[in-house]
Design a protein around this motif. Structure first.
Motif, PDB file in Angstrom:
ATOM      1  N   LEU A 162       1.073  -1.011   0.144  1.00 18.67           N
ATOM      2  CA  LEU A 162      -0.112  -0.112  -0.108  1.00 18.67           C
ATOM      3  C   LEU A 162       0.767   1.707  -0.305  1.00 18.67           C
ATOM      4  CD1 LEU A 162      -2.977  -1.533   2.275  1.00 18.67           C
ATOM      5  CD2 LEU A 162      -2.815  -1.148   0.056  1.00 18.67           C
ATOM      6  N   GLU A 163       2.408   1.461   0.536  1.00 22.31           N
ATOM      7  CA  GLU A 163       3.217   1.940   1.064  1.00 22.31           C
ATOM      8  C   GLU A 163       3.242   2.113  -0.824  1.00 22.31           C
ATOM      9  OE1 GLU A 163       4.782   1.720   5.216  1.00 22.31           O
ATOM     10  OE2 GLU A 163       6.434   1.117   3.429  1.00 22.31           O
ATOM     11  N   ARG A 164       2.926   1.865  -2.012  1.00 19.87           N
ATOM     12  CA  ARG A 164       3.660   2.026  -3.390  1.00 19.87           C
ATOM     13  C   ARG A 164       2.812   2.645  -4.001  1.00 19.87           C
ATOM     14  NH1 ARG A 164       5.342  -3.869  -4.815  1.00 19.87           N
ATOM     15  NH2 ARG A 164       6.670  -3.871  -3.237  1.00 19.87           N
ATOM     16  N   SER A 165       0.865   3.388  -2.910  1.00 16.41           N
ATOM     17  CA  SER A 165      -0.230   3.563  -3.755  1.00 16.41           C
ATOM     18  C   SER A 165      -0.098   5.437  -4.246  1.00 16.41           C
ATOM     19  CB  SER A 165      -1.105   4.312  -2.495  1.00 16.41           C
ATOM     20  OG  SER A 165      -1.470   2.791  -2.714  1.00 16.41           O
ATOM     21  N   ALA A 166      -0.606   5.772  -5.419  1.00 18.28           N
ATOM     22  CA  ALA A 166      -0.086   7.122  -5.633  1.00 18.28           C
ATOM     23  C   ALA A 166      -0.978   7.999  -4.609  1.00 18.28           C
ATOM     24  CB  ALA A 166      -1.304   7.538  -7.301  1.00 18.28           C
ATOM     25  N   ALA A 167      -1.952   7.039  -4.224  1.00 20.46           N
ATOM     26  CA  ALA A 167      -2.446   8.341  -3.118  1.00 20.46           C
ATOM     27  C   ALA A 167      -3.557   7.262  -1.659  1.00 20.46           C
ATOM     28  CB  ALA A 167      -3.626   9.577  -3.377  1.00 20.46           C
ATOM     29  N   LEU A 183       1.889   3.200   8.108  1.00 20.93           N
ATOM     30  CA  LEU A 183       2.504   3.202   7.213  1.00 20.93           C
ATOM     31  C   LEU A 183       3.220   4.232   6.785  1.00 20.93           C
ATOM     32  CD1 LEU A 183      -0.939   3.192   4.955  1.00 20.93           C
ATOM     33  CD2 LEU A 183       0.704   1.055   5.462  1.00 20.93           C
ATOM     34  N   ASP A 184       4.420   4.136   6.275  1.00 20.71           N
ATOM     35  CA  ASP A 184       5.802   4.678   5.905  1.00 20.71           C
ATOM     36  C   ASP A 184       5.172   5.190   4.912  1.00 20.71           C
ATOM     37  OD1 ASP A 184       7.904   6.168   6.119  1.00 20.71           O
ATOM     38  OD2 ASP A 184       8.784   5.400   5.537  1.00 20.71           O
ATOM     39  N   TYR A 185       4.225   6.424   4.884  1.00 20.65           N
ATOM     40  CA  TYR A 185       3.888   7.375   3.992  1.00 20.65           C
ATOM     41  C   TYR A 185       3.036   8.808   3.001  1.00 20.65           C
ATOM     42  CZ  TYR A 185       0.939   6.629  -0.086  1.00 20.65           C
ATOM     43  OH  TYR A 185       0.109   7.447  -1.401  1.00 20.65           O
ATOM     44  N   GLY A 186       2.919   9.632   2.512  1.00 22.16           N
ATOM     45  CA  GLY A 186       3.226  10.684   3.150  1.00 22.16           C
ATOM     46  C   GLY A 186       1.852  11.074   2.116  1.00 22.16           C
ATOM     47  N   HIS A 187       0.922  10.472   1.928  1.00 24.50           N
ATOM     48  CA  HIS A 187       0.335  11.551   0.233  1.00 24.50           C
ATOM     49  C   HIS A 187      -1.476  10.682   0.775  1.00 24.50           C
ATOM     50  CE1 HIS A 187       3.332  12.312  -2.078  1.00 24.50           C
ATOM     51  NE2 HIS A 187       3.920  10.937  -1.755  1.00 24.50           N
ATOM     52  N   PHE A 188      -1.424  10.934   2.181  1.00 28.71           N
ATOM     53  CA  PHE A 188      -3.040  10.553   2.069  1.00 28.71           C
ATOM     54  C   PHE A 188      -4.053  12.036   2.726  1.00 28.71           C
ATOM     55  CE2 PHE A 188      -0.270   7.909   5.504  1.00 28.71           C
ATOM     56  CZ  PHE A 188      -0.816   6.748   5.627  1.00 28.71           C
TER      57      PHE A 188
END
Length: 393
Positions: A162-167, A183-188
């Motif tokens: 899921l961290e590879r999602s565009a958003a 998640l190590d993610y910045g596009h929520f």
């Protein structure tokens, strides 16, 4: 622009909230000029409970034209459920292995639909697209529940995919901080569900001879907890002989339904509490409802609650329930109570004995749902999808 909506989950006769959102999104995006396709996954052949709009291509990846049907096998399902007894994470991994049996069908859908962007409706769906197929088509992943519920037992591989999602879309602003724990993610992106507003007006504040408390949702103990409503109603039923309870929803959880019927019988409420099953005519349900009772343990953005409030029905829910505790504002559009049947019962009593209060809180409920009306929500989705496509170019 080609848009593919993917929800790799059973759909024949299944009336889940996610499936409802998908049906409505397909129509809304088609109305905004997209060429929309839908992919789902069911070993049975048939049509979704919530219809796919006319002009939208529909694919069941277990039954693709020109390909042999995919059957998961009883042994796979038995092993998955046995694993669930010891490890929910392990069960999700086994479920993913079952889903991968239809991987070729999903590849064929991508060839036929030629999507510019994909919207994934469930975490295993996103995992198959982003890990299993390694597609370079941008994927927007939807989180339809409280992230603490989604990710507490989520496999590491699922989270990494899921961290590879565009958003990644969340249903409540507070859910972004929760998701960041996992998640190590910045596009929520925060986009709530669109509230369907039937063209009816609740009679919650009117003088009547017969009154109804309504609950709508899958009849299941882990999430919806209808037994708490039955227990709460049993504490006040004798004082309000003109009140009944209607429980609407899918009864596929046979063990819980049996226990619920036993509870109703033990409280001598067979003539007062009714398991109604499913219906497509929600307008008629809301028209006769005086109080919406929603004893859920957790929620993402509850469609039934928001729809009831949008037509002017005061609601009762638990203060501890995610999303519910943000939609219901205590004393303004309903009541939030502490856990247990007794506090729930006290809130029901307060509303049952005061017609004017029901009317006032019902009007507050109607006003509070206006920010979630469909046009604003689908416009937000339109902007996100177009932005995602532009970034991909």
């Amino acid at each position: 622009m080609n848009l593919l909506l993917v929800n790799l989950h059973k759909f024949v006769g299944y009336s889940g909230g996610i499936e409802h959102v998908l049906s409505r999104m397909a129509q809304a995006m088609k109305d905004r000029g997209y060429d929309v396709s839908v992919a789902m996954a069911d070993e049975r052949e048939g049509s979704p409970f919530y219809p796919v709009p006319e002009g939208v291509d529909f694919y069941n990846i277990f039954h693709m034209d020109g390909m042999a049907p995919v059957h998961t096998g009883a042994a796979d399902k038995i092993l998955r459920e046995a694993t669930r007894l010891f490890s929910k994470e392990g069960a999700r991994n086994r479920n993913y292995k079952i889903l991968r049996k239809a991987e070729k069908g999903m590849e064929r859908v991508l060839e036929l639909a030629k999507p510019d962007v994909i919207v994934s409706f469930r975490e295993p769906t996103g995992r198959l697209l982003l890990e299993g197929l390694h597609t370079d088509i941008p994927v927007i992943s939807m989180l339809h529940n409280d992230p603490d519920e989604i990710f507490l037992h989520s496999p590491l591989a699922e989270k990494k995919a899921l961290e590879r999602s565009a958003a990644i879309q969340v249903l409540m602003p507070s859910f972004i901080q929760k998701a960041e724990k996992y998640l190590d993610y910045g596009h929520f992106v925060y986009i709530p569900n669109a509230v369907n507003v039937p063209k009816v007006h609740s009679s919650a504040g009117e003088e009547k001879n017969h009154h109804l408390i309504t609950n709508v949702g899958r009849v299941t103990g882990r999430t919806k907890r209808q037994h708490l409503l039955v227990e709460a109603f049993s504490l006040v039923a004798s004082d309000f002989p003109d009140w009944e309870v209607n429980i609407w929803g899918d009864i596929y959880d046979k063990a819980y339904v049996a226990a619920l019927k036993k509870l109703i019988h033990s409280r001598h409420l067979e003539e007062r509490v009714h398991l109604k099953g499913t219906t497509r005519d929600m307008a008629s349900v809301w028209k006769d409802t005086d109080i919406f009772a929603f004893p859920s343990h957790h929620e993402g953005f509850p469609l039934a609650l928001s729809e009831a409030m949008a037509v002017g029905i005061p609601a009762v829910g638990y203060r501890s329930c995610s999303s519910v505790n943000e939609l219901i504002r205590d004393g303004e559009n309903g009541f939030l109570v502490e856990e247990g049947p007794e506090p729930f019962s006290r809130a029901l009593r307060t509303l049952m004995e005061d017609r004017e209060l029901r009317g006032r809180l019902g009007e507050g409920a109607r006003e509070s749902m206006k920010p979630f009306y469909p046009d604003a929500v689908w416009d937000s989705w339109d902007r996100l999808i177009r932005k995602t496509i532009d970034k991909g170019l």
